[in-house]
Design a protein around this motif. Structure first.
Motif, PDB file in Angstrom:
ATOM      1  N   SER A  12      -2.044   1.219  -7.337  1.00  0.00           N
ATOM      2  CA  SER A  12      -3.476   1.866  -7.232  1.00  0.00           C
ATOM      3  C   SER A  12      -4.302   2.187  -8.462  1.00  0.00           C
ATOM      4  O   SER A  12      -3.536   2.010  -9.497  1.00  0.00           O
ATOM      5  N   ALA A  13      -5.540   2.559  -8.414  1.00  0.00           N
ATOM      6  CA  ALA A  13      -6.131   2.735  -9.649  1.00  0.00           C
ATOM      7  C   ALA A  13      -5.753   3.843 -10.241  1.00  0.00           C
ATOM      8  O   ALA A  13      -5.717   3.848 -11.453  1.00  0.00           O
ATOM      9  N   SER A  14      -5.410   5.076  -9.437  1.00  0.00           N
ATOM     10  CA  SER A  14      -5.014   6.027 -10.325  1.00  0.00           C
ATOM     11  C   SER A  14      -3.935   6.125 -10.802  1.00  0.00           C
ATOM     12  O   SER A  14      -3.458   6.443 -11.959  1.00  0.00           O
ATOM     13  N   ARG A  15      -2.683   5.228 -10.197  1.00  0.00           N
ATOM     14  CA  ARG A  15      -1.350   4.883 -10.714  1.00  0.00           C
ATOM     15  C   ARG A  15      -1.543   4.213 -12.142  1.00  0.00           C
ATOM     16  O   ARG A  15      -1.031   4.433 -13.072  1.00  0.00           O
ATOM     17  N   LEU A  17      -4.428   4.198 -14.075  1.00  0.00           N
ATOM     18  CA  LEU A  17      -4.948   5.132 -14.986  1.00  0.00           C
ATOM     19  C   LEU A  17      -3.744   6.065 -15.689  1.00  0.00           C
ATOM     20  O   LEU A  17      -3.709   6.051 -16.923  1.00  0.00           O
ATOM     21  N   THR A  18      -3.006   6.478 -15.004  1.00  0.00           N
ATOM     22  CA  THR A  18      -1.884   7.431 -15.422  1.00  0.00           C
ATOM     23  C   THR A  18      -1.015   6.481 -16.388  1.00  0.00           C
ATOM     24  O   THR A  18      -0.798   6.952 -17.394  1.00  0.00           O
ATOM     25  N   LEU A  19      -0.585   5.229 -15.875  1.00  0.00           N
ATOM     26  CA  LEU A  19       0.088   4.362 -16.748  1.00  0.00           C
ATOM     27  C   LEU A  19      -0.724   4.114 -18.250  1.00  0.00           C
ATOM     28  O   LEU A  19      -0.052   3.982 -19.338  1.00  0.00           O
ATOM     29  N   LYS A  20      -1.756   3.877 -18.036  1.00  0.00           N
ATOM     30  CA  LYS A  20      -2.650   3.624 -19.276  1.00  0.00           C
ATOM     31  C   LYS A  20      -2.703   4.710 -20.242  1.00  0.00           C
ATOM     32  O   LYS A  20      -2.426   4.750 -21.402  1.00  0.00           O
ATOM     33  N   THR A  21      -2.635   5.799 -19.816  1.00  0.00           N
ATOM     34  CA  THR A  21      -2.606   7.191 -20.660  1.00  0.00           C
ATOM     35  C   THR A  21      -1.312   7.311 -21.072  1.00  0.00           C
ATOM     36  O   THR A  21      -1.176   7.830 -22.330  1.00  0.00           O
ATOM     37  N   LYS A  22      -0.444   6.811 -20.409  1.00  0.00           N
ATOM     38  CA  LYS A  22       1.134   7.117 -20.859  1.00  0.00           C
ATOM     39  C   LYS A  22       1.260   6.235 -22.043  1.00  0.00           C
ATOM     40  O   LYS A  22       1.870   6.510 -22.998  1.00  0.00           O
TER      41      LYS A  22
END
Length: 180
Positions: A12-15, A17-22
């Protein structure tokens, strides 16, 4: 004919995004560690190559000898730096020349001046087709013939006779009849 179907992403898009930030956080930490390691390595090499100066308790002659030794080391380093800079400049010029040659080879090619060669039709066909052509081809026989219409040529006569014939009322009558 192929039809491309766009599949839905498994993440999903939110997942995502969180992976990118990490990933960005981990990359910044790794970058900071690398910078710190480079700084420590630099300090270690400097302390190894250049020992700290101990100026206390030295006489004037010892200080002068130390200054001469440091000047000599500076001269050696400057010579090495100059040699390295000259090598780098030479390599840069050579690279520019090679890039120019590559661009020239990729771009337009210089065409050699061609010489006019007189060759018969049979020889040209022999050169193009090789040994396949055994009999000569008569190109003139295959050409269409065009008949020229003969234009009516006006007879060239003495102009004085023509002026005398056209003078007076009789000549004007001839011109009037010729116009109709």
């Amino acid at each position: 004919m192929q039809i491309f179907v766009q599949r839905k992403p498994k993440i999903s898009a939110s997942r995502r995004l969180t992976l990118k930030t990490k990933l960005l956080k981990v990359a910044t930490v790794m970058l900071e560690k690398e910078k710190e390691a480079k700084r420590q390595e630099r300090e270690a090499t400097l302390s190894e190559r250049v020992p700290p100066l101990q100026l206390s308790g030295l006489s004037v002659q010892d200080l002068q000898a130390l200054c001469k030794e440091l000047h000599h080391k500076i001269d050696v380093v400057d010579e090495e730096r100059y040699d390295i800079n000259s090598k780098v400049n030479k390599n840069n010029v050579e690279l520019e020349n090679l890039f120019a040659k590559i661009i020239e080879l990729k771009g337009k090619m210089k065409r050699p001046a061609l010489k006019k060669v007189k060759i018969s039709a049979d020889a040209m066909l022999g050169a193009l087709l090789g040994a396949k052509v055994k009999e000569s081809v008569d190109f003139k026989a295959n050409l269409k013939t065009v008949k020229k219409e003969d234009e009516k040529k006006e007879e060239v006569t003495d102009w004085r006779k023509n002026v005398e014939a056209m003078s007076g009322m009789e000549g004007r009558m001839k011109l009037f009849n010729a116009g109709q």
